[in-house]
Scaffold this active site. Structure first.
Site, PDB file in Angstrom:
ATOM      1  N   LYS A  44     -48.141  -0.577  48.118  1.00  9.11           N
ATOM      2  CA  LYS A  44     -47.104  -0.422  49.148  1.00  9.11           C
ATOM      3  C   LYS A  44     -47.707   0.177  50.415  1.00  9.11           C
ATOM      4  O   LYS A  44     -47.355   1.259  50.875  1.00  9.11           O
ATOM      5  CB  LYS A  44     -45.937   0.427  48.656  1.00  9.11           C
ATOM      6  CG  LYS A  44     -45.189  -0.262  47.551  1.00  9.11           C
ATOM      7  CD  LYS A  44     -43.723   0.056  47.500  1.00  9.11           C
ATOM      8  CE  LYS A  44     -43.101  -0.733  46.395  1.00  9.11           C
ATOM      9  NZ  LYS A  44     -43.710  -0.506  45.061  1.00  9.11           N
TER      10      LYS A  44
ATOM     11  N   ASP B   8     -49.508   1.992  56.739  1.00 10.71           N
ATOM     12  CA  ASP B   8     -50.484   2.756  57.512  1.00 10.71           C
ATOM     13  C   ASP B   8     -50.737   2.017  58.830  1.00 10.71           C
ATOM     14  O   ASP B   8     -50.094   0.996  59.108  1.00 10.71           O
ATOM     15  CB  ASP B   8     -51.773   2.869  56.677  1.00 10.71           C
ATOM     16  CG  ASP B   8     -52.548   4.143  56.977  1.00 10.71           C
ATOM     17  OD1 ASP B   8     -52.584   4.561  58.158  1.00 10.71           O
ATOM     18  OD2 ASP B   8     -53.125   4.711  56.042  1.00 10.71           O
TER      19      ASP B   8
ATOM     20  N   GLY C 157     -52.740  -0.587  61.147  1.00 11.60           N
ATOM     21  CA  GLY C 157     -53.236  -1.900  60.757  1.00 11.60           C
ATOM     22  C   GLY C 157     -54.658  -1.891  60.217  1.00 11.60           C
ATOM     23  O   GLY C 157     -54.946  -2.504  59.185  1.00 11.60           O
TER      24      GLY C 157
ATOM     25  N   PRO D 212     -37.576  -6.696  42.011  1.00 10.39           N
ATOM     26  CA  PRO D 212     -37.633  -5.702  40.951  1.00 10.39           C
ATOM     27  C   PRO D 212     -36.232  -5.134  40.681  1.00 10.39           C
ATOM     28  O   PRO D 212     -35.326  -5.309  41.504  1.00 10.39           O
ATOM     29  CB  PRO D 212     -38.533  -4.621  41.540  1.00 10.39           C
ATOM     30  CG  PRO D 212     -38.318  -4.716  43.018  1.00 10.39           C
ATOM     31  CD  PRO D 212     -37.868  -6.119  43.334  1.00 10.39           C
ATOM     32  N   GLY D 213     -36.095  -4.486  39.523  1.00  8.68           N
ATOM     33  CA  GLY D 213     -34.814  -3.840  39.220  1.00  8.68           C
ATOM     34  C   GLY D 213     -34.172  -4.388  37.958  1.00  8.68           C
ATOM     35  O   GLY D 213     -33.094  -3.964  37.553  1.00  8.68           O
TER      36      GLY D 213
ATOM     37  N   GLY E  18     -33.673  -4.783  34.027  1.00  7.72           N
ATOM     38  CA  GLY E  18     -33.933  -3.974  32.825  1.00  7.72           C
ATOM     39  C   GLY E  18     -33.606  -2.521  33.041  1.00  7.72           C
ATOM     40  O   GLY E  18     -32.438  -2.158  33.243  1.00  7.72           O
TER      41      GLY E  18
ATOM     42  N   GLY F  21     -31.273  -1.539  35.673  1.00  4.80           N
ATOM     43  CA  GLY F  21     -29.879  -1.948  35.497  1.00  4.80           C
ATOM     44  C   GLY F  21     -29.524  -3.412  35.685  1.00  4.80           C
ATOM     45  O   GLY F  21     -28.468  -3.838  35.229  1.00  4.80           O
TER      46      GLY F  21
HETATM   47  P1  BMP Z   1     -39.301  -1.294  36.042  1.00  5.13           P
HETATM   48  O1  BMP Z   1     -38.918  -2.729  35.643  1.00  5.13           O
HETATM   49  O2  BMP Z   1     -40.021  -0.574  34.952  1.00  5.13           O
HETATM   50  O3  BMP Z   1     -38.163  -0.522  36.633  1.00  5.13           O
HETATM   51  O4  BMP Z   1     -40.425  -1.431  37.179  1.00  5.13           O
HETATM   52  C1  BMP Z   1     -40.153  -1.945  38.440  1.00  5.13           C
HETATM   53  C2  BMP Z   1     -41.439  -2.131  39.200  1.00  5.13           C
HETATM   54  O5  BMP Z   1     -41.123  -2.642  40.479  1.00  5.13           O
HETATM   55  C3  BMP Z   1     -42.238  -0.865  39.436  1.00  5.13           C
HETATM   56  O6  BMP Z   1     -43.613  -1.200  39.383  1.00  5.13           O
HETATM   57  C4  BMP Z   1     -41.879  -0.427  40.842  1.00  5.13           C
HETATM   58  O7  BMP Z   1     -42.956   0.195  41.509  1.00  5.13           O
HETATM   59  C5  BMP Z   1     -41.582  -1.757  41.513  1.00  5.13           C
HETATM   60  N1  BMP Z   1     -40.562  -1.708  42.589  1.00  5.13           N
HETATM   61  C6  BMP Z   1     -39.275  -1.284  42.348  1.00  5.13           C
HETATM   62  O8  BMP Z   1     -38.911  -0.883  41.237  1.00  5.13           O
HETATM   63  N2  BMP Z   1     -38.380  -1.312  43.397  1.00  5.13           N
HETATM   64  C7  BMP Z   1     -38.710  -1.729  44.626  1.00  5.13           C
HETATM   65  O9  BMP Z   1     -37.855  -1.760  45.497  1.00  5.13           O
HETATM   66  C8  BMP Z   1     -40.018  -2.163  44.869  1.00  5.13           C
HETATM   67  C9  BMP Z   1     -40.934  -2.160  43.830  1.00  5.13           C
HETATM   68  O10 BMP Z   1     -42.164  -2.583  44.039  1.00  5.13           O
END
Ligand code: BMP
Length: 224
Positions: free
Chosen positions: A63, A66, A68, A172-173, A175, A178
């Site tokens: 992520k 910083d 460029g 992401p998100g 599992g 939720g």
């Molecule tokens: P998990 O399924 O265990 O919650 O993991 C989610 C993954 O996605 C983690 O590696 C986290 O750093 C990443 N992530 C996130 O959860 N939300 C974001 O908005 C951006 C992400 O990169």
């Protein structure tokens, strides 16, 4: 389409933990996302050995946020160790930041993925207020992909409307945070990023297959 987030817990042999999950899952998923916890514990040398024969997506999730030059240097280093994609924040802006990073990514053949919204609630405090500007930056630099949250799928829908159909959306998100498998794809994402729901389970492969199946079913339903 699943990308597995490999975030090893503290009291494990990290290299072994990653290797086992990589070996068990590589046939079934489209990529792996390696974050700060794994990168700082294993190091790039060790990671490059584990993933040396991998041809799927291998994302360095530092992520980046910083100036460029420093983001470009970091991306260039992870590219030398076999990663083929990097995640950076869009909030640092275009000038002397994401523009420079994107040039280096292009030179090194790295896919650039920009965070335009996040899955936790705090994303609404600052980040989401600038969603449209962040998507604009992604368009301007020709970003390969965007991160948008499965926990708030209407944001994915909005991002898809703004960015068009070419750019990938990674969500992401699913599992532990939720959202149900398939939700993000139904709202316009290409990949669902799944971490702990797969990687922290007793039977990693069986759990991954269950999640893939439930993703397929939900997507089949929403696409009619
Ligand atoms: P998990 O399924 O265990 O919650 O993991 C989610 C993954 O996605 C983690 O590696 C986290 O750093 C990443 N992530 C996130 O959860 N939300 C974001 O908005 C951006 C992400 O990169």
């Amino acid at each position: 389409m699943i990308i597995v987030a490999l975030d090893p817990p503290q009291n494990v042999d990290v290299e072994k933990w990653i290797k086992i999950r990589y070996d068990e899952l590589k046939e079934y998923v489209q990529g792996f996302k390696i974050g700060v916890p794994a990168i700082i514990r294993v190091g790039l040398e060790g990671l490059s050995k584990i993933f040396k024969d991998y041809s799927g997506l291998l994302i360095a999730d530092l992520k980046l946020a910083d100036i460029g030059d420093v983001m470009a240097l970091t991306a260039s280093i992870v590219g030398d160790y076999g990663f083929n994609a990097v995640i950076a924040h869009a909030f640092v802006g275009y000038s002397q930041a994401v523009d420079e990073l994107s040039k280096t990514c292009e030179k090194k053949g790295l896919k650039l993925i920009l965070v335009v919204s996040m899955s936790h609630r705090g994303s609404e405090e600052f980040i989401d207020k600038h969603l449209e500007s962040f998507v604009e930056i992604a368009k301007r630099v020709g970003s390969w992909g965007l991160v948008a949250p499965a926990t708030r799928p209407l944001i994915i829908k909005r991002v898809r409307e703004l960015i068009g159909s070419e750019v990938k959306i990674l969500s992401p998100g699913i599992g532990v945070q939720g959202a149900e498998p398939g939700t993000a794809i139904c709202y316009g994402a290409d990949y669902e990023i799944v971490g702990r729901a797969i990687t922290h389970s007793e039977n990693v492969k069986q759990n991954a297959l269950k999640i893939i199946e439930s993703q397929k079913q939900r997507v089949a339903k929403c696409r009619g």
